[in-house]
Motif scaffolding. Structure first.
Motif, PDB file in Angstrom:
ATOM      1  N   VAL A   1      -0.594 -27.492 -14.079  1.00 29.69           N
ATOM      2  CA  VAL A   1      -0.735 -26.823 -15.431  1.00 29.69           C
ATOM      3  C   VAL A   1      -2.134 -27.038 -16.125  1.00 29.69           C
ATOM      4  O   VAL A   1      -2.362 -28.509 -16.001  1.00 29.69           O
ATOM      5  CB  VAL A   1       0.517 -27.234 -16.101  1.00 29.69           C
ATOM      6  CG1 VAL A   1       0.567 -26.552 -17.726  1.00 29.69           C
ATOM      7  CG2 VAL A   1       1.828 -26.836 -15.490  1.00 29.69           C
TER       8      VAL A   1
ATOM      9  N   THR B   1       6.808 -33.657 -18.340  1.00 34.82           N
ATOM     10  CA  THR B   1       7.002 -32.222 -18.346  1.00 34.82           C
ATOM     11  C   THR B   1       8.306 -31.960 -18.614  1.00 34.82           C
ATOM     12  O   THR B   1       9.363 -32.552 -17.910  1.00 34.82           O
ATOM     13  CB  THR B   1       6.677 -31.512 -17.007  1.00 34.82           C
ATOM     14  OG1 THR B   1       5.241 -31.900 -16.511  1.00 34.82           O
ATOM     15  CG2 THR B   1       6.807 -30.025 -17.164  1.00 34.82           C
TER      16      THR B   1
ATOM     17  N   GLN C   1      -2.827 -25.518 -19.177  1.00 32.84           N
ATOM     18  CA  GLN C   1      -3.021 -25.383 -20.624  1.00 32.84           C
ATOM     19  C   GLN C   1      -1.255 -25.606 -20.988  1.00 32.84           C
ATOM     20  O   GLN C   1      -0.216 -25.155 -20.136  1.00 32.84           O
ATOM     21  CB  GLN C   1      -3.125 -24.050 -21.101  1.00 32.84           C
ATOM     22  CG  GLN C   1      -2.450 -22.916 -20.520  1.00 32.84           C
ATOM     23  CD  GLN C   1      -2.270 -21.814 -21.776  1.00 32.84           C
ATOM     24  OE1 GLN C   1      -3.220 -21.855 -22.581  1.00 32.84           O
ATOM     25  NE2 GLN C   1      -1.472 -20.827 -21.521  1.00 32.84           N
ATOM     26  N   TRP C   2      -1.082 -26.320 -22.342  1.00 29.98           N
ATOM     27  CA  TRP C   2       0.374 -26.323 -22.635  1.00 29.98           C
ATOM     28  C   TRP C   2       0.616 -25.724 -23.982  1.00 29.98           C
ATOM     29  O   TRP C   2      -0.463 -25.653 -24.421  1.00 29.98           O
ATOM     30  CB  TRP C   2       0.520 -27.918 -22.726  1.00 29.98           C
ATOM     31  CG  TRP C   2       0.562 -28.628 -21.661  1.00 29.98           C
ATOM     32  CD1 TRP C   2      -0.637 -29.195 -21.169  1.00 29.98           C
ATOM     33  CD2 TRP C   2       1.493 -28.848 -20.570  1.00 29.98           C
ATOM     34  NE1 TRP C   2      -0.616 -29.914 -20.071  1.00 29.98           N
ATOM     35  CE2 TRP C   2       0.980 -29.665 -19.533  1.00 29.98           C
ATOM     36  CE3 TRP C   2       2.795 -28.223 -20.250  1.00 29.98           C
ATOM     37  CZ2 TRP C   2       1.472 -30.192 -18.381  1.00 29.98           C
ATOM     38  CZ3 TRP C   2       3.313 -28.994 -19.262  1.00 29.98           C
ATOM     39  CH2 TRP C   2       2.856 -29.744 -18.253  1.00 29.98           C
ATOM     40  N   PRO C   3       1.853 -25.142 -24.367  1.00 30.04           N
ATOM     41  CA  PRO C   3       2.669 -24.983 -23.282  1.00 30.04           C
ATOM     42  C   PRO C   3       2.321 -23.853 -22.324  1.00 30.04           C
ATOM     43  O   PRO C   3       1.416 -23.073 -22.491  1.00 30.04           O
ATOM     44  CB  PRO C   3       3.871 -24.605 -24.144  1.00 30.04           C
ATOM     45  CG  PRO C   3       3.275 -23.844 -25.429  1.00 30.04           C
ATOM     46  CD  PRO C   3       2.001 -24.626 -25.602  1.00 30.04           C
TER      47      PRO C   3
ATOM     48  N   GLU D   1       6.559 -27.848 -21.319  1.00 30.07           N
ATOM     49  CA  GLU D   1       5.864 -28.435 -22.408  1.00 30.07           C
ATOM     50  C   GLU D   1       5.628 -29.859 -21.911  1.00 30.07           C
ATOM     51  O   GLU D   1       6.356 -30.342 -21.066  1.00 30.07           O
ATOM     52  CB  GLU D   1       6.640 -28.193 -23.716  1.00 30.07           C
ATOM     53  CG  GLU D   1       7.057 -27.080 -24.197  1.00 30.07           C
ATOM     54  CD  GLU D   1       7.998 -26.856 -25.664  1.00 30.07           C
ATOM     55  OE1 GLU D   1       7.401 -26.689 -26.557  1.00 30.07           O
ATOM     56  OE2 GLU D   1       9.165 -27.211 -25.266  1.00 30.07           O
ATOM     57  N   GLN D   2       4.789 -30.455 -22.737  1.00 30.38           N
ATOM     58  CA  GLN D   2       4.292 -31.811 -22.228  1.00 30.38           C
ATOM     59  C   GLN D   2       4.683 -32.822 -23.387  1.00 30.38           C
ATOM     60  O   GLN D   2       4.507 -32.504 -24.466  1.00 30.38           O
ATOM     61  CB  GLN D   2       2.739 -31.873 -21.794  1.00 30.38           C
ATOM     62  CG  GLN D   2       2.408 -33.040 -21.287  1.00 30.38           C
ATOM     63  CD  GLN D   2       0.985 -33.155 -21.077  1.00 30.38           C
ATOM     64  OE1 GLN D   2      -0.030 -32.693 -21.605  1.00 30.38           O
ATOM     65  NE2 GLN D   2       0.557 -33.548 -19.571  1.00 30.38           N
TER      66      GLN D   2
END
Length: 324
Positions: free
Chosen positions: A55, A14, A57-59, A8-9
């Motif tokens: 990355v 991160t 896309q989050w999550p 997750e950001q």
């Protein structure tokens, strides 16, 4: 519910931790797989630590490869109980990946596990070994043969490099191994390397042309190292480029290409065709020692975070298996 390593950001940072997730949270796909094993690759380590722009896309559940058993399928080529392998296709970057107990993906991205291979062995090979085989196949297609002289492998202490040493040796080549960890010299010789080269001797700005040393190379480093290799490759040789640990810039000239006729071969292991994938995996089935998977270190999802940091600081040798 199932366990997964979730990234997750938070601002620019991160966070990575193992969480219990619902199956409905998985990204879209027409095949659901029980993940038996995944691995920890350089790209995974960059994603987990937040040290690279991996990355999209989050999550995200990281893990660019996995092997396991089909739990549910709406794809005509995959049935419940089938054992399958996935590498590439943006999984672990754009789509949720293999560092979890379950994964849901597009069935077109899966290839069947070769008949004599276990899921553990498949991931001991993983994206690293798969890429190494593609590089060997590219050198062969370019006309590089053992009779033309030694072949160099850079980053030989890593997952891709160490498997490349073994595959080239099996194919009859004299292998020279470059590494930044000279303490691994005896281990690399045990894999088949005839000569060990300190990374510092190659990580220098090259002259346009230097003395001819290698018939070919599998380069997992890039940057100045790749430029230097190009200047030292023999007449009509070839270099397979499949890594960028040493940087993305390539400061070279056209001279090796027009005066020696060498080829620079880019290795795409992410979107390569299914036919080529299946051929590579069939060759991999028989090209490594029978107990190869026993040499890989196996860790849990919880341990993978610390191992990712170790990988980026050069503390990891060879292959890493993750068993969710």
């Amino acid at each position: 519910m199932f366990n997964a390593l979730l990234l997750e950001q938070s601002g620019k940072d991160t966070t990575a931790r193992v969480q219990r997730l619902k199956q409905e949270q998985l990204t879209e796909g027409n095949v659901l797989v029980k993940v038996d094993y995944s691995t920890l690759n350089y790209k995974d380590a960059l994603a987990i630590t937040g040290k690279g722009k991996i990355v999209r896309q989050w999550p995200l559940v990281p893990g660019i490869d996995f092997a396991g058993t089909v739990l549910a399928s709406e794809h005509p080529n995959h049935q419940i109980g089938d054992e399958v392998i996935l590498t590439g296709w943006g999984v672990g970057e754009q789509y949720w990946g293999g560092l979890a107990e379950k994964a849901r993906v597009n069935g077109d991205w899966l290839v069947p596990l070769p008949g004599l291979m276990t899921t553990q062995r498949a991931m001991a090979i993983g994206s690293a070994g798969f890429t190494a085989m593609l590089a060997l196949m590219a050198l062969e297609k370019a006309g590089v043969t053992p009779a033309q002289g030694p072949v160099l492998v850079t980053g030989a202490s890593g997952g891709l490099g160490s498997i490349a040493v073994r595959l080239l040796t099996k194919a009859g080549f004299e292998v020279h191994a470059e590494t930044g960890r000279m303490q691994n010299s005896e281990w690399l010789r045990s894999l088949g390397a005839c000569e060990i080269i300190d990374r510092t001797t190659l990580d220098k700005e090259p002259a346009p042309l230097e003395s001819q040393r290698w018939a070919g190379a599998i380069d997992a480093v890039g940057g100045r190292t790749l430029a230097r290799i190009l200047s030292q490759t023999k007449m009509h040789g070839a270099v397979a480029a499949c890594g960028l640990a040493g940087g993305v810039n390539l400061n070279t000239t056209v001279m090796p290409f027009i005066l020696r006729g060498i080829q620079l071969l880019g290795i795409d292991s992410v979107y390569v065709s299914k036919e080529t994938r299946m051929l590579a995996w069939q060759r991999l089935q028989d090209s490594l020692p029978k107990d190869f998977e026993q040499e890989a270190e196996t860790y849990t999802l919880e341990q993978s975070i610390a191992v990712a940091h170790d990988l980026l600081t050069g503390k990891v040798k060879g292959r890493v298996l993750i068993q969710p």
